[in-house]
Scaffold this motif. Structure first.
Motif, PDB file in Angstrom:
ATOM      1  N   ARG A   1       0.957  -1.273  -0.156  1.00 41.03           N
ATOM      2  CA  ARG A   1       0.315  -0.269   0.014  1.00 41.03           C
ATOM      3  C   ARG A   1       0.194   1.202   0.003  1.00 41.03           C
ATOM      4  O   ARG A   1       1.584   1.527   0.774  1.00 41.03           O
ATOM      5  CB  ARG A   1      -0.993   0.125   1.303  1.00 41.03           C
ATOM      6  N   LEU A   2       0.698   2.043  -0.765  1.00 37.63           N
ATOM      7  CA  LEU A   2       1.063   3.267  -0.678  1.00 37.63           C
ATOM      8  C   LEU A   2       0.482   4.824  -1.399  1.00 37.63           C
ATOM      9  O   LEU A   2      -1.105   4.483  -1.214  1.00 37.63           O
ATOM     10  CB  LEU A   2       2.312   3.734  -1.875  1.00 37.63           C
ATOM     11  N   THR A   3       0.736   5.776  -0.843  1.00 35.06           N
ATOM     12  CA  THR A   3      -0.297   6.979  -0.658  1.00 35.06           C
ATOM     13  C   THR A   3       0.719   7.788  -1.593  1.00 35.06           C
ATOM     14  O   THR A   3       1.873   8.447  -1.021  1.00 35.06           O
ATOM     15  CB  THR A   3      -0.915   7.440   0.518  1.00 35.06           C
ATOM     16  N   ALA A   4      -0.035   8.860  -2.798  1.00 36.39           N
ATOM     17  CA  ALA A   4       0.435   9.932  -3.288  1.00 36.39           C
ATOM     18  C   ALA A   4      -0.057  10.882  -3.943  1.00 36.39           C
ATOM     19  O   ALA A   4      -0.581  10.509  -3.817  1.00 36.39           O
ATOM     20  CB  ALA A   4       2.324   9.282  -3.786  1.00 36.39           C
ATOM     21  N   GLU A   5       0.517  11.916  -3.583  1.00 37.12           N
ATOM     22  CA  GLU A   5      -0.278  13.197  -4.351  1.00 37.12           C
ATOM     23  C   GLU A   5      -0.602  12.823  -5.702  1.00 37.12           C
ATOM     24  O   GLU A   5      -1.674  12.674  -6.948  1.00 37.12           O
ATOM     25  CB  GLU A   5      -0.320  13.919  -4.056  1.00 37.12           C
ATOM     26  N   SER A   6       0.258  12.524  -5.878  1.00 36.70           N
ATOM     27  CA  SER A   6       0.416  12.075  -7.917  1.00 36.70           C
ATOM     28  C   SER A   6      -0.153  10.961  -7.851  1.00 36.70           C
ATOM     29  O   SER A   6      -0.076  10.604  -9.803  1.00 36.70           O
ATOM     30  CB  SER A   6       2.059  12.051  -8.130  1.00 36.70           C
ATOM     31  N   PHE A   7      -0.657  10.150  -7.563  1.00 33.65           N
ATOM     32  CA  PHE A   7      -1.749   8.872  -7.936  1.00 33.65           C
ATOM     33  C   PHE A   7      -3.080  10.218  -8.430  1.00 33.65           C
ATOM     34  O   PHE A   7      -3.447  10.869  -8.065  1.00 33.65           O
ATOM     35  CB  PHE A   7      -1.996   7.808  -6.775  1.00 33.65           C
ATOM     36  N   ASN A   8      -3.828   9.065  -9.113  1.00 26.71           N
ATOM     37  CA  ASN A   8      -5.008   9.447  -9.758  1.00 26.71           C
ATOM     38  C   ASN A   8      -5.811   9.195  -8.915  1.00 26.71           C
ATOM     39  O   ASN A   8      -6.229   8.029  -8.745  1.00 26.71           O
ATOM     40  CB  ASN A   8      -5.295   8.734 -11.062  1.00 26.71           C
ATOM     41  N   TYR A   9      -6.726  10.433  -7.904  1.00 25.44           N
ATOM     42  CA  TYR A   9      -7.955  10.145  -6.899  1.00 25.44           C
ATOM     43  C   TYR A   9      -8.755  10.766  -7.269  1.00 25.44           C
ATOM     44  O   TYR A   9      -8.688  11.900  -8.645  1.00 25.44           O
ATOM     45  CB  TYR A   9      -6.822  10.704  -5.535  1.00 25.44           C
TER      46      TYR A   9
END
Length: 446
Positions: A166-174
């Motif tokens: 699991r990863l979290t980053a603002e560059s992912f497509n949310y």
């Protein structure tokens, strides 16, 4: 979809045929559970946990994931890969060096938050051409990790290590409304803090983490397509060609077992490493190495190392053999290396594994089922069909190696399914039914 196949043989587990698979639990289990059955069964009462609880047996891999998280915290965000049909990302460390490729489940080619417009158009305007009829949609991240399991168990060492994390980053497509909601909370807290220092209305939890496959990044490899073109212009020396042939045969073994439906010459890589044979050639060897890692395959009086990296394994583990429009052939079957029979070295390495049905069942099938059980849409019957295809592929591969066949002859063998049959009359024994696939796609070359 049903299989219209003819039955040819029924066997039981005591006759060295593929044995039964274990029972599995539903999803919402820890990512990457322990290999032991007891730990897997005990996961019933636990929620889907973070990667750190489950990669404890691989400290090197765990440290890389920590590096990625530290980099994200310091603003070094993953970079979306422009090519491909899914939302995949180069993950970097704090120095900006690529250390892995992360492929979120919800950004896969047919997932809801896929960022590529081509798939959005296909899903909404051309639904008749949507997806691959033999694959389970949105299971690519498990397929990537499953290929790594097969690679590790058979000691092929051609798949860069891959796990589900699991990863979290603002560059992912949310989704846009998630970002808007989070931004509104932050702005509200800033306004409140101006008038009432230290006070806030909303407790910010941040963006939700994404589950997906994380594959370690490999350096100094070139695409197989470029390498093969160079090979046509400048043939390899005899010893180097033998090394390449052995690596190629390992790729064949992997792809055939997992029935990869997307193996073209752009998604496997080759590393051609030239090392000096002695101190006198060291200076020349260093120059040759630096150039050969990227473009050249020329070498004289040097030790040559050739490695293959099998990447992009997300479109594998079908629940049936392709039988509709497309055959999804193995593109390596058209190479001249595929016409050479399997070497004795590869047969001596692989045959003891795939001929041991206890190993096939407990080390391959059971591990794959444990992995697939992590998905929230886990369907036991569908996974059993996937395993039936894999068992059949292993059956064919073992037979081809015993008969001295080549990879191209292997792919022309009839598709086989080895299905589990419950027989309550035989206590503690399992029976299996072998079927030959008698349905074929319209286009065999596409």
């Amino acid at each position: 979809m049903s299989h219209d196949s003819g039955e040819h043989q029924t066997t039981d587990s005591n006759s060295k045929n593929l044995p039964d698979i274990c029972n599995v639990n539903n999803e919402n289990r820890p990512i990457l559970p322990s290999a032991s059955t007891s730990n897997f069964q005990s996961s019933k009462s636990r929620r889907l946990s973070s990667w750190s609880i489950n990669i404890v047996n691989d400290p090197d891999y765990a440290e890389i994931i920590k590096e990625a998280e530290r980099a994200i915290e310091h603003g070094v965000l993953p970079v979306r890969i422009a090519v491909g049909s899914s939302g995949s990302y180069f993950v970097r460390n704090c120095e900006g060096k690529n250390i892995g490729v992360f492929k979120p489940k919800d950004e896969e080619p047919y997932a809801r938050f896929n960022p590529k417009w081509s798939k959005w158009i296909q899903r909404n305007l051309f639904p008749c051409c949507f997806g691959r009829g033999c694959l389970v949609n949105n299971q690519g991240y498990l397929s990537e990790a499953g290929a790594s399991i097969i690679d590790e168990k058979l000691r092929l060492n051609i798949v860069p290590k891959t796990h589900v994390v699991r990863l979290t980053a603002e560059s992912f497509n949310y989704p846009a409304h998630h970002r808007l909601f989070l931004t509104t909370k932050r702005r509200t807290n800033v306004i409140v803090d101006r008038h009432m220092p230290g006070k806030r209305i909303f407790a910010l939890e941040g963006l939700r983490s994404k589950v997906g496959s994380f594959q370690l990044f490999v350096d100094n490899y070139i695409s197989a397509d470029d390498f093969i073109k160079q090979l046509e212009e400048q043939p390899l020396p005899g010893e180097a060609m033998e090394k390449f042939q052995k690596q190629f045969e390992k790729l064949v073994v992997l792809d055939y077992i997992i029935r990869n439906t997307d193996r073209n010459n752009d998604n496997w890589l080759v590393k051609y490493d030239v090392k000096p044979s002695n101190k006198r050639d060291e200076d020349e060897g260093d120059v040759a190495t630096s150039s050969s890692k990227t473009t050249s395959i020329k070498a004289t009086n040097t030790n040559i190392e050739i490695r293959i990296a099998a990447i992009d394994n997300g479109l594998a583990f079908p629940f049936k053999h392709p039988d509709e429009w497309r055959a999804y052939p193995f593109h390596w079957a058209w190479l001249k290396q595929a016409k050479i029979p399997f070497s004795e070295e590869i047969k001596s390495q692989i045959l003891p594994f795939i001929s041991d049905m206890s190993f096939v069942q407990h080390e391959l099938c059971d591990e794959i089922e444990r992995l697939f059980a992590l998905d929230k849409n886990y369907n036991r019957r569908l996974v059993e069909r996937q395993l039936s295809v894999m068992r059949g592929q292993i059956f064919n591969l073992a037979q081809a190696m015993r008969d001295g066949k080549s990879p191209v002859e292997l792919v022309h063998m009839p598709g086989v399914l080895v299905e589990r049959v419950r027989d309550h009359r035989l206590k503690g024994r399992k029976k299996f039914k072998k079927k030959f696939n008698d349905r074929y796609p319209l286009f065999s070359w596409f």
